[in-house]
Motif scaffolding. Structure first.
Motif, PDB file in Angstrom:
ATOM      1  N   ARG B   9      32.555 -27.390  23.110  1.00 32.36           N
ATOM      2  CA  ARG B   9      33.665 -28.341  22.993  1.00 32.36           C
ATOM      3  C   ARG B   9      33.144 -29.775  22.965  1.00 32.36           C
ATOM      4  N   PHE B  33      37.388 -23.539   6.978  1.00 36.36           N
ATOM      5  CA  PHE B  33      37.241 -24.944   6.615  1.00 36.36           C
ATOM      6  C   PHE B  33      36.544 -25.720   7.722  1.00 36.36           C
ATOM      7  N   TYR B  35      36.367 -29.856   8.958  1.00 35.95           N
ATOM      8  CA  TYR B  35      36.837 -31.226   8.813  1.00 35.95           C
ATOM      9  C   TYR B  35      36.173 -32.077   9.896  1.00 35.95           C
ATOM     10  N   GLN B  37      36.897 -35.713  12.195  1.00 31.48           N
ATOM     11  CA  GLN B  37      37.931 -36.678  12.561  1.00 31.48           C
ATOM     12  C   GLN B  37      37.331 -37.836  13.342  1.00 31.48           C
ATOM     13  N   LEU B  43      40.987 -38.032   9.220  1.00 31.83           N
ATOM     14  CA  LEU B  43      40.605 -36.636   8.993  1.00 31.83           C
ATOM     15  C   LEU B  43      39.957 -36.508   7.614  1.00 31.83           C
ATOM     16  N   PHE B  45      37.821 -34.005   4.942  1.00 33.99           N
ATOM     17  CA  PHE B  45      37.379 -32.670   4.556  1.00 33.99           C
ATOM     18  C   PHE B  45      35.869 -32.677   4.387  1.00 33.99           C
ATOM     19  N   TYR B  48      34.463 -25.813   2.575  1.00 33.85           N
ATOM     20  CA  TYR B  48      35.141 -24.583   2.924  1.00 33.85           C
ATOM     21  C   TYR B  48      34.555 -23.364   2.232  1.00 33.85           C
ATOM     22  N   LEU B  91      36.240 -30.393  13.331  1.00 31.69           N
ATOM     23  CA  LEU B  91      37.283 -29.383  13.418  1.00 31.69           C
ATOM     24  C   LEU B  91      37.000 -28.243  12.449  1.00 31.69           C
ATOM     25  N   THR B 100      47.860 -20.911   2.528  1.00 38.31           N
ATOM     26  CA  THR B 100      48.726 -20.369   3.571  1.00 38.31           C
ATOM     27  C   THR B 100      48.494 -21.219   4.821  1.00 38.31           C
ATOM     28  N   GLU B 101      49.273 -20.982   5.844  1.00 41.73           N
ATOM     29  CA  GLU B 101      49.197 -21.805   7.047  1.00 41.73           C
ATOM     30  C   GLU B 101      47.767 -21.882   7.562  1.00 41.73           C
ATOM     31  N   VAL B 102      47.321 -23.091   7.844  1.00 41.12           N
ATOM     32  CA  VAL B 102      45.966 -23.320   8.330  1.00 41.12           C
ATOM     33  C   VAL B 102      46.000 -23.482   9.841  1.00 41.12           C
ATOM     34  N   PHE B 104      43.892 -24.549  13.164  1.00 38.37           N
ATOM     35  CA  PHE B 104      42.747 -25.366  13.559  1.00 38.37           C
ATOM     36  C   PHE B 104      42.245 -24.983  14.943  1.00 38.37           C
ATOM     37  N   GLY B 105      40.944 -25.095  15.127  1.00 39.74           N
ATOM     38  CA  GLY B 105      40.363 -24.995  16.442  1.00 39.74           C
ATOM     39  C   GLY B 105      40.553 -26.297  17.200  1.00 39.74           C
ATOM     40  N   LYS B 106      40.120 -26.308  18.461  1.00 40.65           N
ATOM     41  CA  LYS B 106      40.302 -27.493  19.291  1.00 40.65           C
ATOM     42  C   LYS B 106      39.251 -28.562  19.017  1.00 40.65           C
TER      43      LYS B 106
END
Lengths: 113, 113
Positions: B9, B33, B35, B37, B43, B45, B48, B91, B100-102, B104-106
């Motif tokens: 983390r 993917f 990314y 930040q 954010l 890209f 992927y 990320l 489709t819905e993406v 994300f990890g923390k």
């Protein structure tokens, strides 16, 4: 080149107020538009998405967004906000032939009690 | 479903050292993917994969960044000779298919000192 513009960096409202977060995009081709929410210290969470059909799409927690081709916009709305809606909201666009998301700069929504 | 898992983390590296970030996508998701930040750039890209194959790495800084997906259960992002400007939250995200819905990890917060 695809771009996403979120004109309001910060929006402050009171609990129970309605809110609209603005998003305008530029993209040459068929697209998906989506909104994500990021609470402080957390990853992004999907709220809703539009591709075709009814220009008003419903998302989680009472959020909805309306697509307008003529205005190149996809504004997010909520009729009555709660303090827990305080977060950063990101609008994103992706082309239909790619999974790559292009994000706006985000709008910080602060909901005061 | 534990969602997208990113480890570590938090990571602190000295300038010039190598950093490897790990991602475990949601089981069954074919698109993965990466990314980045930051406060300044927002954010961005990076790259992927679809079914483990690299599809688009247009956001990757060419010289020191590389990403791999050796199997369907994990992906790595490696940064060689880290520089202070690499400090960011990285990320990882996955989706069932592109568009489709993406999810994300923390994120992994990388700090280069």
């Amino acid at each position: 080149t695809q771009t996403v513009s979120q004109s309001d960096a910060h929006v402050t409202v009171f609990e129970g107020d309605s809110v609209e977060l603005r998003c305008n995009y530029s993209y040459g081709g068929s697209i998906y538009l989506s909104w994500y929410i990021q609470h402080h210290g957390h990853g992004l969470q999907f709220l809703l998405k539009y591709y075709s059909g009814n220009p008003v799409v419903q998302g989680v927690n009472g959020f909805e967004a309306e697509f307008s081709k003529s205005d190149s916009s996809f504004h997010l709305r909520k009729a009555s906000v709660h303090w827990s809606d305080s977060a950063v909201y990101f609008c994103a666009v992706t082309g239909t032939n790619t999974g790559k998301l292009t994000f706006g700069d985000g709008t910080v929504l602060t909901v005061k009690p | 479903n534990a969602g997208v898992i990113q480890t570590p983390r938090h990571k602190v590296t000295g300038k010039g050292q190598e950093a490897t970030l790990w991602c475990e996508p949601i089981s069954g998701h074919s698109a993965v993917f990466w990314y980045r930040q930051t406060i300044v750039q927002g954010l961005e890209f990076l790259t992927y994969f679809r079914n483990q194959a690299p599809i688009d790495d247009s956001g990757m800084p060419k010289e020191r960044f590389s990403a791999q997906m050796p199997n369907q259960s994990h992906s790595t992002l490696k940064i060689q000779s880290t520089q202070p400007q690499d400090s960011a939250v990285y990320l990882c995200a996955s989706s069932l298919q592109e568009n489709t819905e993406v999810f994300f990890g923390k994120g992994t917060r990388l700090t280069v000192v």
